[in-house]
Design a protein around this motif. Structure first.
Motif, PDB file in Angstrom:
ATOM      1  N   ASP A  38       0.804  -1.213   0.000  1.00 37.62           N
ATOM      2  CA  ASP A  38       0.000   0.000   0.000  1.00 37.62           C
ATOM      3  C   ASP A  38       0.844   1.273   0.000  1.00 37.62           C
ATOM      4  O   ASP A  38       0.301   2.362  -0.080  1.00 37.62           O
ATOM      5  CB  ASP A  38      -0.916   0.027   1.227  1.00 37.62           C
ATOM      6  N   ALA A  39       2.150   1.142   0.099  1.00 36.44           N
ATOM      7  CA  ALA A  39       3.009   2.315   0.204  1.00 36.44           C
ATOM      8  C   ALA A  39       3.138   3.009  -1.148  1.00 36.44           C
ATOM      9  O   ALA A  39       3.185   2.377  -2.200  1.00 36.44           O
ATOM     10  CB  ALA A  39       4.393   1.903   0.699  1.00 36.44           C
ATOM     11  N   ASP A  40       3.183   4.317  -1.119  1.00 37.97           N
ATOM     12  CA  ASP A  40       3.369   5.121  -2.320  1.00 37.97           C
ATOM     13  C   ASP A  40       4.723   5.806  -2.245  1.00 37.97           C
ATOM     14  O   ASP A  40       5.166   6.224  -1.182  1.00 37.97           O
ATOM     15  CB  ASP A  40       2.281   6.193  -2.431  1.00 37.97           C
ATOM     16  N   ALA A  41       5.360   5.924  -3.388  1.00 33.49           N
ATOM     17  CA  ALA A  41       6.648   6.608  -3.427  1.00 33.49           C
ATOM     18  C   ALA A  41       6.428   8.111  -3.301  1.00 33.49           C
ATOM     19  O   ALA A  41       5.456   8.660  -3.795  1.00 33.49           O
ATOM     20  CB  ALA A  41       7.372   6.295  -4.732  1.00 33.49           C
ATOM     21  N   ALA A  42       7.330   8.767  -2.646  1.00 31.55           N
ATOM     22  CA  ALA A  42       7.242  10.218  -2.463  1.00 31.55           C
ATOM     23  C   ALA A  42       7.708  10.922  -3.729  1.00 31.55           C
ATOM     24  O   ALA A  42       8.625  10.472  -4.414  1.00 31.55           O
ATOM     25  CB  ALA A  42       8.094  10.659  -1.286  1.00 31.55           C
ATOM     26  N   GLY A  51      16.663  12.634   2.834  1.00 26.31           N
ATOM     27  CA  GLY A  51      16.484  11.970   1.551  1.00 26.31           C
ATOM     28  C   GLY A  51      17.098  12.754   0.411  1.00 26.31           C
ATOM     29  O   GLY A  51      17.685  12.184  -0.514  1.00 26.31           O
ATOM     30  N   ARG A  52      16.969  14.075   0.487  1.00 25.82           N
ATOM     31  CA  ARG A  52      17.577  14.923  -0.544  1.00 25.82           C
ATOM     32  C   ARG A  52      19.100  14.851  -0.481  1.00 25.82           C
ATOM     33  O   ARG A  52      19.770  14.855  -1.512  1.00 25.82           O
ATOM     34  CB  ARG A  52      17.108  16.358  -0.392  1.00 25.82           C
ATOM     35  N   ILE A  57      24.187  12.887  -2.823  1.00 31.14           N
ATOM     36  CA  ILE A  57      25.406  12.082  -2.753  1.00 31.14           C
ATOM     37  C   ILE A  57      25.393  11.015  -3.836  1.00 31.14           C
ATOM     38  O   ILE A  57      26.390  10.775  -4.520  1.00 31.14           O
ATOM     39  CB  ILE A  57      25.576  11.464  -1.344  1.00 31.14           C
ATOM     40  N   HIS A  58      24.261  10.365  -4.000  1.00 27.52           N
ATOM     41  CA  HIS A  58      24.130   9.334  -5.033  1.00 27.52           C
ATOM     42  C   HIS A  58      24.363   9.908  -6.422  1.00 27.52           C
ATOM     43  O   HIS A  58      25.084   9.322  -7.241  1.00 27.52           O
ATOM     44  CB  HIS A  58      22.740   8.692  -4.946  1.00 27.52           C
TER      45      HIS A  58
END
Length: 63
Positions: A38-42, A51-52, A57-58
């Motif tokens: 049920d999870a949705d991606a942000a 997260g930013r 970094i990635h």
């Protein structure tokens, strides 16, 4: 006369929590797996600062 095995007199028993805690952890992880569909991606605008940072970094490390 046959030799009898030596008995130390100790009785090894598990405590109730030695069974209950792993069972509860397994049940909790199983519930996370089952409800994970049920999870949705942000969206990029909804990401948290950490997260930013990880995304930055990635992006810096990957060509």
């Amino acid at each position: 006369m046959a030799a009898r095995p030596h008995r130390s007199g100790m009785d090894v028993r598990l405590r109730w929590w030695a069974v209950a805690l792993p069972a509860a952890a397994f049940a909790a992880l199983l519930m996370l797996l089952v409800s994970g569909g049920d999870a949705d991606a942000a969206t990029p605008d909804e990401r948290q600062p950490v997260g930013r940072l990880i995304q930055h970094i990635h992006d810096s490390l990957m060509p």
